[in-house]
Design an enzyme around this catalytic site. Structure first.
Site, mmCIF file in Angstrom:
data_model
loop_
_atom_site.group_PDB
_atom_site.id
_atom_site.type_symbol
_atom_site.label_atom_id
_atom_site.label_comp_id
_atom_site.label_asym_id
_atom_site.label_seq_id
_atom_site.Cartn_x
_atom_site.Cartn_y
_atom_site.Cartn_z
ATOM 1 N N GLY A 1 67.605 -15.564 -101.175
ATOM 2 C CA GLY A 1 66.370 -16.038 -100.558
ATOM 3 C C GLY A 1 65.228 -15.935 -101.547
ATOM 4 O O GLY A 1 65.414 -16.025 -102.756
ATOM 5 N N CYS A 2 64.060 -15.694 -101.037
ATOM 6 C CA CYS A 2 62.852 -15.611 -101.848
ATOM 7 C C CYS A 2 62.924 -14.448 -102.831
ATOM 8 O O CYS A 2 63.207 -13.317 -102.437
ATOM 9 C CB CYS A 2 61.667 -15.429 -100.900
ATOM 10 S SG CYS A 2 60.133 -15.079 -101.734
ATOM 11 N N PHE A 3 62.656 -14.717 -104.100
ATOM 12 C CA PHE A 3 62.739 -13.641 -105.088
ATOM 13 C C PHE A 3 61.694 -12.563 -104.881
ATOM 14 O O PHE A 3 61.886 -11.421 -105.273
ATOM 15 C CB PHE A 3 62.756 -14.136 -106.528
ATOM 16 C CG PHE A 3 61.736 -15.168 -106.950
ATOM 17 C CD1 PHE A 3 60.481 -15.270 -106.392
ATOM 18 C CD2 PHE A 3 62.061 -16.047 -107.976
ATOM 19 C CE1 PHE A 3 59.559 -16.216 -106.820
ATOM 20 C CE2 PHE A 3 61.150 -17.000 -108.426
ATOM 21 C CZ PHE A 3 59.894 -17.076 -107.838
#
Length: 178
Positions: free
Chosen positions: A11-13
């Site tokens: 997902g989002c880093f």
């Protein structure tokens, strides 16, 4: 000091970075991109879902303090590895669950970890995490590094990242830096 590197996408880093930088034995976490066909991609390019890159974190760690298996145990508890190309409201191949291995040993540990988590039934669907060799890692732009630390009151940070970090801290208290 002996250091090793792990490269993970879930997902989002920003979410992964906020968690991993709190672990004992983790020396450095860099947000970036990997797994695609476009050299030196920008965030804007990756967001178009046409570069093939995933948002990832590259973790430099001391294996005498924290093992690769420990990093994967955290990985499989801080994101949903059963949803292809999405994490919550974040949708697209850049948000896929992926483990980019740096050695045959990491590949074997990753595959065993997936099989173990699948067998426990922790998730109510099969794990779809991709396991692939790391070919090239591109660090993200400077403003993405330490994003949660620098922007704790930003909307996405308050609504998405803060609850994830809080849950992680409760579940992995013994692994936190003091």
């Amino acid at each position: 000091m002996n250091h090793e590197i792990a490269t993970l996408g879930g997902g989002c880093f920003w979410c992964l970075e906020a968690v991993y930088e709190q672990l004992k034995g983790v020396e450095k976490v860099v947000s970036g991109y990997a797994g695609g066909h476009v050299p030196n991609p920008t965030y804007e390019q990756v967001c178009t879902a046409t570069t093939g890159h995933a948002e990832v974190v590259q973790i430099t760690y001391d294996p005498a303090v924290i093992t690769y298996q420990d990093l994967l145990d955290v990985f499989f508890t801080i994101h949903n590895p059963t949803t292809p190309n999405r994490q919550g409201a974040d949708v697209g191949p850049q948000y896929r669950s992926v483990i980019f291995y740096h050695s045959p040993e990491q590949k074997a540990i990753a595959e065993q970890s997936i099989a173990s988590f699948d067998a426990t039934g922790v998730w109510n669907a099969p794990i779809v995490t991709e396991v692939a060799p790391l070919e090239k890692f591109y660090p993200a732009e400077d403003y993405h590094q330490g994003y949660f630390r620098a922007n704790p009151n930003q909307g996405y940070c308050r609504v998405v990242i803060a609850p994830k970090v809080s849950k992680f801290r409760k579940e992995h208290l013994e692994r936190l830096k003091s």
